[in-house]
Design a protein around this motif. Structure first.
Motif, mmCIF file in Angstrom:
data_model
loop_
_atom_site.group_PDB
_atom_site.id
_atom_site.type_symbol
_atom_site.label_atom_id
_atom_site.label_comp_id
_atom_site.label_asym_id
_atom_site.label_seq_id
_atom_site.Cartn_x
_atom_site.Cartn_y
_atom_site.Cartn_z
ATOM 1 N N LYS A 1 -18.635 25.276 -8.369
ATOM 2 C CA LYS A 1 -19.944 24.760 -8.893
ATOM 3 C C LYS A 1 -20.047 23.188 -9.003
ATOM 4 O O LYS A 1 -18.907 22.479 -8.999
ATOM 5 N N PRO A 2 -20.966 22.520 -8.444
ATOM 6 C CA PRO A 2 -21.269 21.240 -8.762
ATOM 7 C C PRO A 2 -20.917 20.836 -10.123
ATOM 8 O O PRO A 2 -21.276 21.410 -11.187
ATOM 9 N N GLU A 3 -20.323 19.501 -10.367
ATOM 10 C CA GLU A 3 -19.839 19.040 -11.719
ATOM 11 C C GLU A 3 -20.975 18.945 -12.563
ATOM 12 O O GLU A 3 -21.183 19.187 -13.845
ATOM 13 N N ARG A 4 -21.899 18.219 -11.911
ATOM 14 C CA ARG A 4 -23.338 17.729 -13.091
ATOM 15 C C ARG A 4 -24.391 17.746 -12.075
ATOM 16 O O ARG A 4 -24.320 17.416 -10.890
ATOM 17 N N ILE A 5 -25.474 18.128 -12.784
ATOM 18 C CA ILE A 5 -26.688 17.961 -12.176
ATOM 19 C C ILE A 5 -27.825 17.232 -12.818
ATOM 20 O O ILE A 5 -27.703 17.483 -14.107
ATOM 21 N N ALA A 6 -28.709 16.657 -12.367
ATOM 22 C CA ALA A 6 -29.832 16.069 -13.021
ATOM 23 C C ALA A 6 -31.067 16.389 -12.142
ATOM 24 O O ALA A 6 -31.191 16.544 -11.163
ATOM 25 N N ARG A 7 -32.337 16.816 -12.879
ATOM 26 C CA ARG A 7 -33.436 17.456 -12.254
ATOM 27 C C ARG A 7 -34.454 16.365 -12.260
ATOM 28 O O ARG A 7 -34.921 15.970 -13.336
ATOM 29 N N ILE A 8 -35.174 16.097 -10.865
ATOM 30 C CA ILE A 8 -36.069 15.028 -11.132
ATOM 31 C C ILE A 8 -37.417 15.765 -10.661
ATOM 32 O O ILE A 8 -37.483 16.534 -9.663
ATOM 33 N N LEU A 9 -38.346 15.329 -11.336
ATOM 34 C CA LEU A 9 -39.813 15.874 -11.027
ATOM 35 C C LEU A 9 -40.530 14.768 -10.514
ATOM 36 O O LEU A 9 -40.482 13.627 -10.962
ATOM 37 N N ALA A 10 -41.296 14.819 -9.510
ATOM 38 C CA ALA A 10 -42.006 13.629 -8.880
ATOM 39 C C ALA A 10 -43.309 14.419 -8.465
ATOM 40 O O ALA A 10 -43.518 15.175 -7.888
ATOM 41 N N PHE A 11 -44.481 13.553 -8.854
ATOM 42 C CA PHE A 11 -45.969 13.963 -8.568
ATOM 43 C C PHE A 11 -46.547 13.211 -7.423
ATOM 44 O O PHE A 11 -46.663 11.907 -7.693
ATOM 45 N N PHE A 12 -47.501 13.768 -6.657
ATOM 46 C CA PHE A 12 -48.187 13.024 -5.603
ATOM 47 C C PHE A 12 -49.548 12.938 -5.532
ATOM 48 O O PHE A 12 -49.812 14.391 -5.822
ATOM 49 N N ARG A 13 -50.252 12.381 -4.966
ATOM 50 C CA ARG A 13 -51.594 12.477 -4.836
ATOM 51 C C ARG A 13 -51.884 13.067 -3.410
ATOM 52 O O ARG A 13 -52.536 13.927 -3.281
#
Lengths: 466, 466
Positions: free
Chosen positions: A212-224
């Motif tokens: 498994k990957p050691e660490r994960i960060a989850r990013i949300l991005a919102f677009f027009r």
């Protein structure tokens, strides 16, 4: 004795023939209804499967093999008279070896159960279709399932080392083994992957696993605009392989209002995972978020496990949550599953949206944008002929958009019943009908009596293509 | 007009027929000598290949397709009368798109040229056979080549997205495309991979590429016993995927005395690469070196580019450097290429060493130990019948050791001429002869006149297996 009587001599009560018990097997997760099977058989071992197939071959009984029944294209229902073989009793994890990076599993093991099992050892099996709660090892191999981790880890075909298979006449063959590589004639393992139950019955799978990957960060991005979302993911991919890169349109977002709140002006969102060792995660996260920011109305990111999980489950549960947006009980969901090269996403998505509006259908667009795979969940009243004509027109339009942009009409759901016509059209577009002939010939080698999932993917009669 | 005359009308001087020009094509990198071809043809385009094959099909002329001629098993030489088609004129890189993670190449592109090209963009195509200086895209696909990066990145089959192929009768077909996933009937791309020129002629390849690792550290570890070396790599792999993990025995080490100096008592060495982002590299390096230290006489590690390159080239050049240890000009090298699950390495390697001593052959053992792949370069005087009997006995012993340990007799070199008997024995051991029948049937579909690399991998007559 007939077929059923002979089967009962060794399967006993695992040969189900009561009508009320057979009804659930007339449907899978697609909008198709299949024939009522004469029986549903639940083998408990490869030997059971061999004995069943020897009899099915002798009596020429058509057979559909079924795992979790989560096919979205009608792969796991009977197209004509015959029987269903359910693999759900063969659901044992047989062996695990971390040094070998290999887990050996029976076909009926559910992917979520496999995930939980491997998680205890810090490992995972990368294919991760959204249906993993019900989808099985065998079924996901049979459609070359992809899922949310495809952008970083590829698809099922990249993770199957070997298979044990029972052929149409009951012979047990071994394609590959636990070894990590092989150059031993034709890759019969690969031929089974994505063959949707038409070439043989998988009774054992040797699967490659990964730490498994050691660490994960989850990013949300919102677009027009769709351009902004498409260009953003395209630029990310030019430089970095994200751990996950998912796309949702406004309808999809509106189906999960509690999990993902979006800023005003949002029409599209991306969920992008940064991964890496602890020392690197922050830099990688800033790198990806920096690119997304250039195109987005707003971005946010988190490493909070509960929040990450909420977002993940919202995305993974879209099929169910979008169902709740139906305008009436009579509406079903027809699912498009196209793929294009990532660089073609902005223009292809724009054309798909235009076609949707021109064709006058209502649908949610979302998918595994990181590997160019877009799903369109189309609301469809099956009883309304005019509405269904629109749906079919849109399905064909979307298919041809993907083909013109260098992609394919089926990315990870298979052809089944639903995409047979689209499949032929892709072949025809590329002046590639000979490839379809080759596939038909291969089918005849493996299954000369055409008893394995007859009528799935293609019909044996080439005249049916016109 | 006959075949050659007709071909000359469009190929002109690229149809070579002068005897002295044909002689080099009687050999490849194996110890076999093939037939003298009637002609060597150098097509410049897929259309040329189509026209050649239409004529070859009409005249029933056997054809061997050849890339860099680096086959170690006799795959690229003629087994009977016929012609050779050399793909070396079709050596253009057609397209690169970093967003798509795809490079499109003609089959004659050499792997080192592809590597240099992609390196400018910070990317690479992972398959990396030691012969990459001469091996081509088409040839390496045809043997499902592995190489030094297999432990981290898998083998060729994991990196080919699509192929354009000319069939035996000259029809051009398209198997796959640039898209990263597909669930479109049988995986014809995969069927071509490893088929050693017996099913069709690759005229274009869509290859998946990957960003280069940010940093690498190279670790050398020296061991007294094969157990120590095997257990060390097995323990590393349980916890970490190294970027590379190579094995060399003392004979191999002695063939590159300037590149790798070893401490007294050394009988085996491992070369293990740690990789990662700059912030992580030191920790990863210490982690791996720490495990190796538990078993080794001595370990060293470096991030110095020149030194890392020296070690890498020494390993990659072993085939040539071991040749220099021949006792006479008459000696050739016969190459074993077996694979076992990594956890079986210590016991399998011990058995191989024992068989070597019992059979009385001299050989160097080295290989891609990270994915369980061991090569045995055996010194062999082809003119000495008694000595050759010993070599063949040892090849068979090694093959059956690999099979008994759950592995295979050919990991990445293919079957060619050399391993046909071993291939059959592996099938027989597993009571799996039906699989060989299926392969023969597939061959007949693709090549009904049996003109493509006839006699390679297997003979069409099943009676030849006994």
């Amino acid at each position: 004795m007939g077929f059923i009587e002979e089967v009962r001599t060794f399967l006993g009560n695992y040969a189900i023939t009561r009508k009320e018990d057979l009804i659930p097997y007339m449907n899978d997760a697609s909008y198709f209804t299949g024939e009522m099977p004469e029986a549903v058989l639940l083998p408990g071992s490869p030997e059971d499967v061999q004995r069943i197939m020897k009899l099915a071959y002798k009596y020429e009984v058509p057979v559909v093999v079924r795992g979790g029944g989560s096919s979205l294209t009608g792969s796991s229902i009977l197209k004509n008279e015959g029987i269903v073989i359910s693999m759900l009793r063969m659901n044992h994890i047989i062996d695990l070896n971390l040094n070998d990076k290999c887990v050996v599993a029976e076909p009926g093991v559910r992917l979520d159960d496999l995930e939980r099992f491997l998680d205890k050892y810090g490992h995972f099996y990368p294919p991760d279709p959204a249906s993993s709660r019900s989808a099985t090892v065998g079924g996901s191999i049979s459609t070359n399932a992809g899922g949310l981790r495809g952008v970083a880890y590829g698809v099922t075909k990249d993770w199957v080392l070997g298979l044990e298979v029972v052929l149409a006449d009951g012979t047990l063959v071994k394609f590959g083994n636990k070894a990590l590589k092989r150059s031993m004639g034709y890759d019969m393992t690969a031929l089974m992957i994505g063959s949707e139950g038409t070439l043989g019955i998988i009774t054992k799978a040797y699967l490659k696993i990964w730490p498994k990957p050691e660490r994960i960060a989850r990013i949300l991005a919102f677009f027009r605009t769709i351009d902004d979302a498409g260009n953003a993911i395209s630029e990310v991919k030019e430089r970095i392989i994200p751990e996950m890169a998912e796309f949702m349109d406004k309808i999809s977002l509106d189906s999960v209002p509690d999990a993902i709140k979006y800023p005003e002006g949002t029409n599209y969102a991306l969920i992008v995972d940064a991964s890496g060792p602890p020392e690197t995660l922050q830099r990688r996260r800033e790198q990806i978020e920096g690119i997304l920011k250039k195109y987005a109305i707003e971005t946010r990111s988190t490493t909070d496990k509960a929040e990450m999980n909420r977002i993940y489950l919202a995305r993974k549960g879209l099929y169910a949550s979008i169902l709740r947006l139906r305008k009436s009980e009579k509406e079903y969901i027809v699912i498009g599953d196209i793929v294009v090269p990532v660089s073609e996403l902005p223009s292809a998505l724009k054309e798909i949206e235009k076609a949707r509006d021109v064709d006058g259908v209502r649908c949610a667009l979302f998918g595994h944008i990181g590997d160019g795979n877009i799903h369109a969940n189309i609301f469809a009243d099956l009883s309304n002929e005019e509405a269904m004509a629109k749906v079919n027109k849109f399905m064909m339009d979307m298919a041809m958009i993907s083909v013109r942009h260098g992609g394919s009409v089926s990315a990870e759901h298979g052809i089944g019943l639903e995409k047979k016509k689209l499949f032929v059209e892709e072949m025809r577009f590329h002046d590639n009908m000979r490839t379809l002939d080759l596939m038909r010939s291969i089918k005849r080698i493996f299954d000369p009596k055409n008893i394995l999932n007859r009528g799935n993917i293609f019909d044996q009669d080439a005249g049916s293509d016109s």
